[in-house]
Scaffold this motif. Structure first.
Motif, mmCIF file in Angstrom:
data_model
loop_
_atom_site.group_PDB
_atom_site.id
_atom_site.type_symbol
_atom_site.label_atom_id
_atom_site.label_comp_id
_atom_site.label_asym_id
_atom_site.label_seq_id
_atom_site.Cartn_x
_atom_site.Cartn_y
_atom_site.Cartn_z
ATOM 1 N N GLN A 78 0.833 -1.195 0.000
ATOM 2 C CA GLN A 78 0.000 0.000 0.000
ATOM 3 C C GLN A 78 0.874 1.254 0.000
ATOM 4 O OE1 GLN A 78 -3.091 0.938 -0.334
ATOM 5 N NE2 GLN A 78 -3.943 -1.123 -0.612
ATOM 6 N N LEU A 79 0.369 2.307 -0.623
ATOM 7 C CA LEU A 79 1.138 3.545 -0.735
ATOM 8 C C LEU A 79 1.008 4.424 0.494
ATOM 9 C CD1 LEU A 79 2.824 5.610 -2.271
ATOM 10 C CD2 LEU A 79 0.747 6.303 -3.511
ATOM 11 N N ALA A 80 -0.167 4.453 1.126
ATOM 12 C CA ALA A 80 -0.396 5.395 2.232
ATOM 13 C C ALA A 80 0.675 5.313 3.326
ATOM 14 C CB ALA A 80 -1.798 5.192 2.811
ATOM 15 N N PRO A 81 1.086 4.099 3.765
ATOM 16 C CA PRO A 81 2.115 4.053 4.816
ATOM 17 C C PRO A 81 3.503 4.447 4.330
ATOM 18 C CG PRO A 81 0.835 2.004 4.706
ATOM 19 C CD PRO A 81 0.561 2.762 3.455
ATOM 20 N N ALA A 82 3.685 4.558 3.015
ATOM 21 C CA ALA A 82 5.015 4.864 2.462
ATOM 22 C C ALA A 82 5.097 6.282 1.899
ATOM 23 C CB ALA A 82 5.357 3.849 1.364
ATOM 24 N N LEU A 83 4.171 7.142 2.298
ATOM 25 C CA LEU A 83 4.148 8.487 1.720
ATOM 26 C C LEU A 83 5.392 9.297 2.075
ATOM 27 C CD1 LEU A 83 0.375 9.328 2.175
ATOM 28 C CD2 LEU A 83 1.596 8.992 0.013
ATOM 29 N N ASP A 84 5.957 9.063 3.269
ATOM 30 C CA ASP A 84 7.198 9.767 3.624
ATOM 31 C C ASP A 84 8.333 9.349 2.691
ATOM 32 O OD1 ASP A 84 5.946 11.108 5.658
ATOM 33 O OD2 ASP A 84 6.688 9.786 7.255
ATOM 34 N N ASP A 85 8.365 8.067 2.333
ATOM 35 C CA ASP A 85 9.396 7.591 1.404
ATOM 36 C C ASP A 85 9.199 8.208 0.026
ATOM 37 O OD1 ASP A 85 10.414 5.988 3.423
ATOM 38 O OD2 ASP A 85 9.248 4.236 2.811
ATOM 39 N N LEU A 86 7.954 8.318 -0.391
ATOM 40 C CA LEU A 86 7.686 8.946 -1.686
ATOM 41 C C LEU A 86 8.080 10.413 -1.661
ATOM 42 C CD1 LEU A 86 6.541 8.926 -4.549
ATOM 43 C CD2 LEU A 86 4.263 9.329 -3.566
ATOM 44 N N ALA A 87 7.745 11.097 -0.582
ATOM 45 C CA ALA A 87 8.099 12.515 -0.475
ATOM 46 C C ALA A 87 9.614 12.715 -0.530
ATOM 47 C CB ALA A 87 7.536 13.098 0.817
ATOM 48 N N ALA A 88 10.358 11.757 0.048
ATOM 49 C CA ALA A 88 11.822 11.852 0.013
ATOM 50 C C ALA A 88 12.375 11.539 -1.373
ATOM 51 C CB ALA A 88 12.424 10.897 1.037
ATOM 52 N N ALA A 89 11.632 10.772 -2.160
ATOM 53 C CA ALA A 89 12.131 10.346 -3.474
ATOM 54 C C ALA A 89 11.916 11.395 -4.557
ATOM 55 C CB ALA A 89 11.465 9.036 -3.885
ATOM 56 N N VAL A 90 10.870 12.208 -4.428
ATOM 57 C CA VAL A 90 10.577 13.190 -5.475
ATOM 58 C C VAL A 90 11.179 14.544 -5.110
ATOM 59 C CG1 VAL A 90 8.445 12.001 -6.118
ATOM 60 C CG2 VAL A 90 8.356 13.906 -4.493
ATOM 61 N N SER A 91 11.358 15.353 -6.135
ATOM 62 C CA SER A 91 11.915 16.691 -5.937
ATOM 63 C C SER A 91 11.523 17.547 -7.128
ATOM 64 C CB SER A 91 13.448 16.616 -5.824
ATOM 65 O OG SER A 91 14.016 16.266 -7.091
ATOM 66 N N ASP A 92 12.022 18.762 -7.147
ATOM 67 C CA ASP A 92 11.773 19.638 -8.297
ATOM 68 C C ASP A 92 12.421 19.099 -9.567
ATOM 69 O OD1 ASP A 92 10.396 21.292 -6.612
ATOM 70 O OD2 ASP A 92 11.980 22.808 -6.431
ATOM 71 N N GLU A 93 13.338 18.143 -9.412
ATOM 72 C CA GLU A 93 14.000 17.549 -10.573
ATOM 73 C C GLU A 93 13.221 16.376 -11.152
ATOM 74 O OE1 GLU A 93 16.716 19.063 -11.802
ATOM 75 O OE2 GLU A 93 16.286 20.472 -10.166
ATOM 76 N N THR A 94 12.192 15.925 -10.458
ATOM 77 C CA THR A 94 11.406 14.791 -10.930
ATOM 78 C C THR A 94 10.532 15.210 -12.101
ATOM 79 O OG1 THR A 94 11.349 13.883 -8.685
ATOM 80 C CG2 THR A 94 9.767 12.998 -10.280
ATOM 81 N N GLU A 95 10.658 14.508 -13.192
ATOM 82 C CA GLU A 95 9.878 14.821 -14.386
ATOM 83 C C GLU A 95 8.572 14.034 -14.430
ATOM 84 O OE1 GLU A 95 8.975 16.879 -17.780
ATOM 85 O OE2 GLU A 95 10.775 17.138 -16.546
ATOM 86 N N LEU A 96 8.625 12.770 -13.973
ATOM 87 C CA LEU A 96 7.474 11.899 -14.151
ATOM 88 C C LEU A 96 7.366 10.928 -12.986
ATOM 89 C CD1 LEU A 96 5.198 11.037 -16.176
ATOM 90 C CD2 LEU A 96 6.831 9.401 -17.122
ATOM 91 N N LEU A 97 6.132 10.727 -12.500
ATOM 92 C CA LEU A 97 5.809 9.729 -11.481
ATOM 93 C C LEU A 97 4.759 8.802 -12.082
ATOM 94 C CD1 LEU A 97 5.622 8.574 -8.545
ATOM 95 C CD2 LEU A 97 3.991 10.415 -8.064
ATOM 96 N N VAL A 98 4.941 7.501 -11.880
ATOM 97 C CA VAL A 98 4.008 6.524 -12.437
ATOM 98 C C VAL A 98 3.206 5.896 -11.303
ATOM 99 C CG1 VAL A 98 3.725 4.448 -13.827
ATOM 100 C CG2 VAL A 98 5.601 6.032 -14.328
#
Length: 382
Positions: A150-170
């Motif tokens: 599930q994604l909800a418990p991993a939202l902190d990990d997702l927030a750490a993975a994306v940045s202003d340099e991220t072009e695309l999220l799937v």
């Protein structure tokens, strides 16, 4: 003569499932009965009304070139379907493609350049990584396996993975391979991150009609996501039309204008008569879809119970027709052994970025599913 190959192809590894599929083919050629739980294909025939519509379209002469982006009746039916999902698209914002995979490929090629960051949620369908690499993208991954996928418990990990340099999220919900359906809370957090960092998001919704007791929310329906979401869908899974090759991409007009160039210079169009079958699927096939979904749900529940009898707790899938079975750390070896010893074909979790699991498809009859579990247990793989 020595050929030089393009970097975009050489940067892609062969499929991690190749050894399994080759071994299964060899065993079957020797007359071995394989219980194939590896195939992501409904075992139901295409509903008769859809097939008849395709035949009628051929009889009516719809065998020439159609409009490149799709015939008007199908685009109108797609827009109506999307409107029911809370999505606001026009027919000019649709490209009908030969399969949802082509819609994904065109999107990656249109958006990603060398060095662009693409974020995937693991386990992720195998072709996302390949498509991103062929477009030149650099991949960052967020592991959901510690949270029952599930994604909800991993939202902190997702927030750490994306940045202003991220072009695309799937985002793929319901998910292949886990069957997870992401909550509204999780999708709203995706929205917030996408807006904050100006990220385009692919929402792959190919399994949206196959959910069990939960509702799937379309990401583009959330406030602020209409102009940054690329919605991908198709007919293979919900309508058991895998061989018909029919899908679509819905996106803001600017992306459609660019992707249409690639579309017209590569596949030209989806097959003309197949598109009329697609109209029939969207307009008159709800009852057949519900019957298939109910059968998948019964099979899921049966498998969960069968594995529990053998002491195996499996993360509970709320959608699609897959589940991730915890196995040995070397999941490739486990899958090869299960095929050789138990004659049951599965897909290594490492193929999806999540080692230690095997993906099982329950798009097979209850009889074959029971036999598959019995064989795995008898051979010591449970």
């Amino acid at each position: 003569m020595t050929m030089d190959f393009a970097d975009r192809v050489e940067r892609v590894e062969p499929s991690a499932t190749l050894a399994i599929s080759n071994l299964a083919s060899e065993l079957e050629a020797d007359g071995v009965d394989i219980v194939d739980l590896s195939v992501g294909e409904p075992d139901f025939p295409t509903p008769a009304n859809i097939s008849e519509a395709g035949k009628q379209a051929i009889d009516d002469g719809h065998t020439g070139y159609p409009p490149s982006n799709g015939i008007p009746p199908l685009k109108e039916a797609i827009v109506e379907k999307l409107d029911g999902d809370g999505l606001d698209y026009t027919t000019d914002e649709i490209i009908v493609t030969p399969g949802a995979k082509q819609a994904l490929y065109e999107t990656f090629q249109t958006l990603i350049e060398d060095g662009d960051e693409v974020v995937l949620l693991d386990p992720a369908w195998v072709s996302y990584e390949a498509m991103a690499k062929m477009a030149g993208g650099d991949i960052s991954r967020v592991d959901l396996s510690a949270h029952d996928f599930q994604l909800a418990p991993a939202l902190d990990d997702l927030a750490a993975a994306v940045s202003d340099e991220t072009e695309l999220l799937v985002i793929n919900s319901p998910s292949n391979p886990s069957g997870a359906v992401f909550t509204d809370e999780a999708l709203e957090s995706v929205r917030d991150l996408a807006v904050d960092h100006d990220i385009t998001v692919i929402s792959d919704e190919i399994y949206d009609a196959i959910t069990y007791g939960v509702e799937q929310t379309s990401l583009g329906s959330l406030e602020g996501m209409g102009d940054r979401t690329v919605t991908i869908n198709g007919f293979s899974k919900a309508y058991s039309m895998t061989g018909w090759r029919l899908g679509y991409v819905a996106a803001p007009q600017a992306l459609i204008d660019q992707a249409s160039k690639l579309h017209s210079h590569s596949v030209s169009s989806a097959a003309h008569f197949v598109q009329y079958a697609g109209v029939e699927a969207l307009e008159n096939t709800d009852e057949a879809v519900e019957e298939m979904r109910d059968a998948f749900e019964d099979r899921r529940d049966m498998l969960i119970d069968l594995f529990a009898e053998h002491g195996k707790e499996v993360p509970y899938p709320d959608g699609a027709f897959y589940m991730m079975l915890p196995v040995d750390d070397d999941d490739q070896a486990w899958c090869e052994g299960a095929l050789e010893d138990a004659h049951v074909a599965t897909v290594p979790g490492s193929a999806f970025g999540t080692p230690g699991y095997a993906r099982l498809s329950y798009a097979a009859s209850e009889e074959r599913l029971k036999e598959g579990v019995e064989r795995l247990a008898d051979a010591g793989y449970l």
